[in-house]
Design an enzyme around this catalytic site. Sequence first.
Site, PDB file in Angstrom:
ATOM      1  N   HIS A  74      14.909  21.044  56.736  1.00 32.44           N
ATOM      2  CA  HIS A  74      14.135  22.184  57.062  1.00 32.44           C
ATOM      3  C   HIS A  74      14.729  23.562  56.635  1.00 32.44           C
ATOM      4  CE1 HIS A  74      13.838  18.871  60.005  1.00 32.44           C
ATOM      5  NE2 HIS A  74      12.482  18.854  59.831  1.00 32.44           N
ATOM      6  N   GLU A 126      11.771  24.998  60.226  1.00 31.51           N
ATOM      7  CA  GLU A 126      11.498  25.604  58.870  1.00 31.51           C
ATOM      8  C   GLU A 126      11.036  26.923  58.685  1.00 31.51           C
ATOM      9  OE1 GLU A 126       8.129  24.933  55.022  1.00 31.51           O
ATOM     10  OE2 GLU A 126       8.691  23.336  56.365  1.00 31.51           O
ATOM     11  N   THR A 167       5.602  24.355  54.428  1.00 30.50           N
ATOM     12  CA  THR A 167       5.292  23.328  53.574  1.00 30.50           C
ATOM     13  C   THR A 167       4.293  22.230  54.219  1.00 30.50           C
ATOM     14  OG1 THR A 167       7.530  22.375  53.684  1.00 30.50           O
ATOM     15  CG2 THR A 167       7.198  23.920  51.948  1.00 30.50           C
ATOM     16  N   SER A 226       6.092  17.767  62.094  1.00 29.96           N
ATOM     17  CA  SER A 226       4.718  18.705  61.997  1.00 29.96           C
ATOM     18  C   SER A 226       3.601  17.946  61.053  1.00 29.96           C
ATOM     19  CB  SER A 226       5.355  20.068  61.073  1.00 29.96           C
ATOM     20  OG  SER A 226       4.039  20.698  60.763  1.00 29.96           O
ATOM     21  N   ASN A 227       4.098  17.405  59.862  1.00 27.01           N
ATOM     22  CA  ASN A 227       3.202  16.846  59.007  1.00 27.01           C
ATOM     23  C   ASN A 227       2.578  15.549  59.592  1.00 27.01           C
ATOM     24  OD1 ASN A 227       4.529  14.136  57.588  1.00 27.01           O
ATOM     25  ND2 ASN A 227       6.034  15.409  58.126  1.00 27.01           N
ATOM     26  N   SER A 269       8.556  11.624  57.195  1.00 22.60           N
ATOM     27  CA  SER A 269       9.676  11.493  57.795  1.00 22.60           C
ATOM     28  C   SER A 269       9.858  10.161  58.323  1.00 22.60           C
ATOM     29  CB  SER A 269      10.127  12.532  58.597  1.00 22.60           C
ATOM     30  OG  SER A 269       9.071  12.701  59.641  1.00 22.60           O
TER      31      SER A 269
END
Length: 309
Positions: A74, A126, A167, A226-227, A269
């Site tokens: 991050h 991040e 990102t 997050s993603n 991840s």
Amino acid sequence: MNILLANPRGFCAGVDRAISIVERALELFSPPIYVRHEVVHNRYVVQNLKERGAVFVEELDQVPDDSIVIFSAHGVSQAVRAEAKRRGLKVFDATCPLVTKVHLQVARASRKGIECILIGHAGHPEVEGTMGQYDNSAGGVHLVESPEDVAKLVVKDPDNLCFVTQTTLSMDDTADVISSLQKKYPSIEGPRKDDICYATQNRQDAVRNVAEEVELFIVVGSKNSSNSNRLRELAQKKGTQAFLVDNADDVDATWFNGVERVAVTAGASAPEVLVKQVVDAIAKMAPSVVTEVEGQLEDTVFAVPAELR
């Protein structure tokens, strides 16, 4: 039951690189190897590395002198880098190169005194690392998460602004925020290429392509990823019931009542072994046919530092 596996899914090049850096450091140097923050946001990965001798800390003052420390994927602020250098710690940097690209944009804005607006989620590591690249009081750095934040934003000079993004955001939500910024500040400058990384885009596209074909969507990923959360939200916005699971133990049989078609994906991840375990758990509930859905091929590879090769 039909199980559709979205593609691409799971590990991206930045995650692969970050994990490889920790693994190689453990192989080449004696444990413990210290890692500032979870190297990637996945419980399974972190636990596996802990068992091999990695010690995860949140601050450098938890790292003994003369130790090796790895910065997570991050990224970290300039202040953290300076502290590591001051203490003479041996550092391996696992920051994703695509995050580093955003860091360089913010640092450039700081040098030029351009106010910088970061689109991102407060408290995410991040975001903390990216905002920590700005150190010019003549300008400033601001964090916004929504069009509502943009409406309330006050800047010093509307004609001397730039924006960057975290990102791992939702592409759709980010587009709305960018549109709000451009309407409020017509001269604002943005990156030449969208800062949302290729892997985030590809995984969101894969969910978008499959969501309306199924009644249920399972996203494999940890709650602090997050993603992974954005993938779950995207499926829900498409009108599909969706759940985020860390592993097969989180799968609830009641979700599948009356369901004939289910899709499974994984955040950037989350390792493929967890996807397989989830698919196996679903298949035990009813006879199942598993189909790999075609998607964008990924061949990006980020090299580990030369000293670890």
